[in-house]
Design a protein around this motif. Structure first.
Motif, PDB file in Angstrom:
ATOM      1  N   ALA A  33       0.834  -1.207   0.000  1.00  0.00           N
ATOM      2  CA  ALA A  33       0.000   0.000   0.000  1.00  0.00           C
ATOM      3  C   ALA A  33       0.871   1.260   0.000  1.00  0.00           C
ATOM      4  N   LEU A  34       1.946   1.236   0.795  1.00  0.00           N
ATOM      5  CA  LEU A  34       2.864   2.382   0.838  1.00  0.00           C
ATOM      6  C   LEU A  34       3.563   2.572  -0.498  1.00  0.00           C
ATOM      7  N   ALA A  35       3.972   1.473  -1.124  1.00  0.00           N
ATOM      8  CA  ALA A  35       4.683   1.552  -2.403  1.00  0.00           C
ATOM      9  C   ALA A  35       3.839   2.284  -3.449  1.00  0.00           C
ATOM     10  N   ARG A  36       2.526   2.079  -3.384  1.00  0.00           N
ATOM     11  CA  ARG A  36       1.645   2.757  -4.341  1.00  0.00           C
ATOM     12  C   ARG A  36       1.583   4.265  -4.089  1.00  0.00           C
ATOM     13  N   THR A  37       1.955   4.713  -2.884  1.00  0.00           N
ATOM     14  CA  THR A  37       1.861   6.143  -2.568  1.00  0.00           C
ATOM     15  C   THR A  37       3.188   6.874  -2.769  1.00  0.00           C
ATOM     16  N   ARG A  38       4.291   6.138  -2.833  1.00  0.00           N
ATOM     17  CA  ARG A  38       5.612   6.779  -2.806  1.00  0.00           C
ATOM     18  C   ARG A  38       5.912   7.616  -4.038  1.00  0.00           C
ATOM     19  N   SER A  39       5.325   7.299  -5.168  1.00  0.00           N
ATOM     20  CA  SER A  39       5.611   8.074  -6.380  1.00  0.00           C
ATOM     21  C   SER A  39       4.770   9.351  -6.464  1.00  0.00           C
ATOM     22  N   ASN A  40       3.780   9.468  -5.609  1.00  0.00           N
ATOM     23  CA  ASN A  40       2.918  10.661  -5.620  1.00  0.00           C
ATOM     24  C   ASN A  40       3.634  11.834  -4.961  1.00  0.00           C
ATOM     25  N   LYS A  41       3.624  12.975  -5.637  1.00  0.00           N
ATOM     26  CA  LYS A  41       4.196  14.169  -5.002  1.00  0.00           C
ATOM     27  C   LYS A  41       3.411  14.512  -3.746  1.00  0.00           C
ATOM     28  N   GLU A  42       2.102  14.498  -3.886  1.00  0.00           N
ATOM     29  CA  GLU A  42       1.214  14.740  -2.741  1.00  0.00           C
ATOM     30  C   GLU A  42       0.776  13.378  -2.223  1.00  0.00           C
ATOM     31  N   ARG A  43       1.437  12.918  -1.180  1.00  0.00           N
ATOM     32  CA  ARG A  43       1.098  11.596  -0.656  1.00  0.00           C
ATOM     33  C   ARG A  43      -0.234  11.648   0.077  1.00  0.00           C
ATOM     34  N   PRO A  44      -1.008  10.577  -0.014  1.00  0.00           N
ATOM     35  CA  PRO A  44      -2.312  10.575   0.657  1.00  0.00           C
ATOM     36  C   PRO A  44      -2.167  10.723   2.171  1.00  0.00           C
ATOM     37  N   ALA A  45      -3.218  11.216   2.772  1.00  0.00           N
ATOM     38  CA  ALA A  45      -3.209  11.491   4.211  1.00  0.00           C
ATOM     39  C   ALA A  45      -2.903  10.244   5.032  1.00  0.00           C
ATOM     40  N   ASN A  46      -3.289   9.075   4.520  1.00  0.00           N
ATOM     41  CA  ASN A  46      -3.079   7.861   5.326  1.00  0.00           C
ATOM     42  C   ASN A  46      -1.682   7.272   5.161  1.00  0.00           C
ATOM     43  N   ALA A  47      -0.806   7.875   4.355  1.00  0.00           N
ATOM     44  CA  ALA A  47       0.544   7.326   4.164  1.00  0.00           C
ATOM     45  C   ALA A  47       1.295   7.254   5.497  1.00  0.00           C
ATOM     46  N   SER A  48       1.163   8.286   6.313  1.00  0.00           N
ATOM     47  CA  SER A  48       1.839   8.285   7.610  1.00  0.00           C
ATOM     48  C   SER A  48       1.304   7.165   8.505  1.00  0.00           C
ATOM     49  N   LEU A  49       0.003   6.990   8.509  1.00  0.00           N
ATOM     50  CA  LEU A  49      -0.604   5.937   9.330  1.00  0.00           C
ATOM     51  C   LEU A  49      -0.188   4.555   8.828  1.00  0.00           C
ATOM     52  N   LEU A  50      -0.145   4.372   7.510  1.00  0.00           N
ATOM     53  CA  LEU A  50       0.306   3.090   6.955  1.00  0.00           C
ATOM     54  C   LEU A  50       1.737   2.799   7.394  1.00  0.00           C
ATOM     55  N   ALA A  51       2.612   3.815   7.282  1.00  0.00           N
ATOM     56  CA  ALA A  51       4.014   3.627   7.648  1.00  0.00           C
ATOM     57  C   ALA A  51       4.163   3.366   9.143  1.00  0.00           C
ATOM     58  N   ARG A  52       3.419   4.127   9.951  1.00  0.00           N
ATOM     59  CA  ARG A  52       3.513   3.938  11.409  1.00  0.00           C
ATOM     60  C   ARG A  52       3.029   2.543  11.804  1.00  0.00           C
ATOM     61  N   THR A  53       1.960   2.082  11.164  1.00  0.00           N
ATOM     62  CA  THR A  53       1.428   0.754  11.464  1.00  0.00           C
ATOM     63  C   THR A  53       2.418  -0.328  11.036  1.00  0.00           C
ATOM     64  N   ALA A  54       3.048  -0.151   9.869  1.00  0.00           N
ATOM     65  CA  ALA A  54       4.075  -1.108   9.435  1.00  0.00           C
ATOM     66  C   ALA A  54       5.214  -1.131  10.451  1.00  0.00           C
ATOM     67  N   GLY A  55       5.580   0.032  10.960  1.00  0.00           N
ATOM     68  CA  GLY A  55       6.623   0.114  11.984  1.00  0.00           C
ATOM     69  C   GLY A  55       6.240  -0.652  13.239  1.00  0.00           C
ATOM     70  N   LEU A  56       5.001  -0.513  13.648  1.00  0.00           N
ATOM     71  CA  LEU A  56       4.533  -1.238  14.847  1.00  0.00           C
ATOM     72  C   LEU A  56       4.622  -2.746  14.646  1.00  0.00           C
ATOM     73  N   HIS A  57       4.226  -3.219  13.458  1.00  0.00           N
ATOM     74  CA  HIS A  57       4.288  -4.659  13.188  1.00  0.00           C
ATOM     75  C   HIS A  57       5.746  -5.131  13.141  1.00  0.00           C
ATOM     76  N   CYS A  58       6.637  -4.323  12.555  1.00  0.00           N
ATOM     77  CA  CYS A  58       8.056  -4.684  12.527  1.00  0.00           C
ATOM     78  C   CYS A  58       8.614  -4.747  13.944  1.00  0.00           C
ATOM     79  N   GLU A  59       8.229  -3.766  14.747  1.00  0.00           N
ATOM     80  CA  GLU A  59       8.686  -3.733  16.142  1.00  0.00           C
ATOM     81  C   GLU A  59       8.220  -4.984  16.883  1.00  0.00           C
ATOM     82  N   ALA A  60       6.955  -5.337  16.704  1.00  0.00           N
ATOM     83  CA  ALA A  60       6.400  -6.519  17.366  1.00  0.00           C
ATOM     84  C   ALA A  60       7.112  -7.787  16.908  1.00  0.00           C
ATOM     85  N   ALA A  61       7.585  -7.791  15.661  1.00  0.00           N
ATOM     86  CA  ALA A  61       8.294  -8.954  15.126  1.00  0.00           C
ATOM     87  C   ALA A  61       9.778  -8.937  15.500  1.00  0.00           C
TER      88      ALA A  61
END
Length: 136
Positions: A33-61
């Motif tokens: 989902a993040l990869a689809r947003t990275r090429s956009n100059k104006e990243r969608p509002a949920n990009a930060s939430l997607l990244a933060r959530t991925a970080g939480l899952h990585c941390e848990a792992a």
């Protein structure tokens, strides 16, 4: 491994995968989902939430270095949100990067103060107290 990517709601899909004990797939779903947003100059509002959530899952792992990368991405796309900075501060502290952790914590505190975010300020105080108790 087949990764289920729900374009409609990758956060919900990732949550369901993680709850089923499929953390790697949850992270892959969020990454897609993040990869689809990275090429956009104006990243969608949920990009930060997607990244933060991925970080939480990585941390848990247990993947602190990967979690830090996602938190950095969340910080880059979050407008004045102290939460990704708090998460990065915690990961950096646990990774032995005390100076960087303190710097992130100070930035998070500054953002929290400027937005009068009492919850974030409490989290800053809690992290400081936790670090102080570990140092003694």
């Amino acid at each position: 491994m087949t990764v289920i990517v729900n374009d409609e709601n990758p956060l919900r899909t990732a949550s369901e995968l993680a709850q089923a004990g499929r953390a790697a797939e949850a992270i892959a779903c969020l990454e897609a989902a993040l990869a689809r947003t990275r090429s956009n100059k104006e990243r969608p509002a949920n990009a930060s939430l997607l990244a933060r959530t991925a970080g939480l899952h990585c941390e848990a792992a247990g993947s602190l270095s990967q979690a830090a990368l996602y938190y950095e991405e969340a910080i880059a796309t979050a407008d004045g949100d102290p939460l990704p900075l708090l998460a990065l501060a915690s990961v950096r502290w646990r990774s032995g990067e005390a100076d960087s952790a303190r710097s992130c914590l100070a930035r998070a505190e500054s953002l929290a103060r400027s937005s009068s975010d009492a919850d974030a300020l409490k989290m800053v105080a809690n992290l400081r107290a936790e670090w102080a108790s570990e140092a003694s």
